[in-house]
Design a protein around this motif. Structure first.
Motif, short mmCIF file in Angstrom:
data_model
loop_
_atom_site.label_atom_id
_atom_site.label_comp_id
_atom_site.label_asym_id
_atom_site.label_seq_id
_atom_site.Cartn_x
_atom_site.Cartn_y
_atom_site.Cartn_z
N ASP A 1 0.82 -1.22 0.00
CA ASP A 1 0.00 0.00 0.00
C ASP A 1 0.85 1.27 0.00
OD1 ASP A 1 -2.24 -1.64 0.07
OD2 ASP A 1 -2.35 -1.59 2.26
N THR B 1 -1.27 2.58 -6.17
CA THR B 1 -1.84 1.64 -7.14
C THR B 1 -0.78 0.81 -7.86
OG1 THR B 1 -1.82 3.33 -8.86
CG2 THR B 1 -3.85 3.09 -7.57
N LYS C 1 -0.76 -2.74 -6.55
CA LYS C 1 -2.05 -3.32 -6.17
C LYS C 1 -2.25 -4.73 -6.76
CE LYS C 1 -6.95 -2.26 -5.84
NZ LYS C 1 -7.06 -2.55 -4.43
N SER D 1 -0.50 4.71 -12.50
CA SER D 1 -0.83 6.10 -12.18
C SER D 1 -1.96 6.54 -13.10
CB SER D 1 0.39 6.99 -12.41
OG SER D 1 0.66 7.11 -13.79
N GLU E 1 4.00 9.33 -7.15
CA GLU E 1 3.28 8.43 -6.31
C GLU E 1 4.17 7.77 -5.25
OE1 GLU E 1 0.55 4.61 -7.12
OE2 GLU E 1 0.55 6.13 -8.69
#
Length: 172
Positions: free
Chosen positions: A47, A51, A54, A161, A171
């Motif tokens: 996390d 993303t 993920k 992203s 990110e």
């Protein structure tokens, strides 16, 4: 007065993976429960990267869950070796929900995580998260995926992203 969180990191309270014998022979006694417990606690690590990881988290988590389920079904298996031997001896190893297949992908997932962390730690500062991910993926998992899966992982819009993986350095 000292801050209650002083000196704490993401890793401070995590369960640790069991030690491996100095000779590297862990197969006979690598206990399932402590390893899988440590793997479950490790999942929030993904996390941190938003993303970008993920899909990896979902896949890794699925393999951990499958191994946990199988270890409960075959309660006499206390180690990875005992679990895998049970499936091999009973003709279950090649079934899609087998612990053997889950263990194989679990191992590959760990190899990817190590490669990604190494890329993150040792790569040039100018590399984006997407470039780090791609280098780790190509070094570990790419050879096991079909062309269509490779394209989906590396070119799926929005996976890395909002820009579709072109530059997700903000990110990280």
């Amino acid at each position: 007065m000292a801050n209650a969180h002083e000196g704490k990191t993401f890793y401070t309270d995590l369960k640790r993976y069991p030690e491996i014998d100095a000779d590297g022979d862990c197969g006979a006694g690598y206990a399932l429960v402590p390893v899988l417990d440590a793997s479950t606690e490790f999942l929030p690590f993904f996390d941190i990267f938003g993303t970008m990881l993920k899909l990896c988290k979902n896949d890794f988590s699925g393999n951990v869950n499958k191994l946990q389920k199988k270890s409960k079904e075959i309660s006499k298996a206390q180690t990875f070796k005992e679990l895998l031997d049970y499936e091999l001896n009973n003709g279950l190893a090649k079934k899609s929900d087998s612990a053997c297949i889950a263990a194989l992908w679990y191992k590959r997932g760990l190899q990817f995580i190590i490669a990604f962390i190494e890329q993150f730690l040792y790569a040039e500062d100018t590399k984006s998260g997407y470039e780090l991910f791609t280098a780790a993926y190509e070094a570990t998992l790419k050879k096991y995926h079909s062309w269509i899966v490779q394209k989906g992982i590396l070119e799926c819009p929005g996976v890395f992203s909002p820009g579709g993986g072109q530059d997700d350095s903000s990110e990280i």
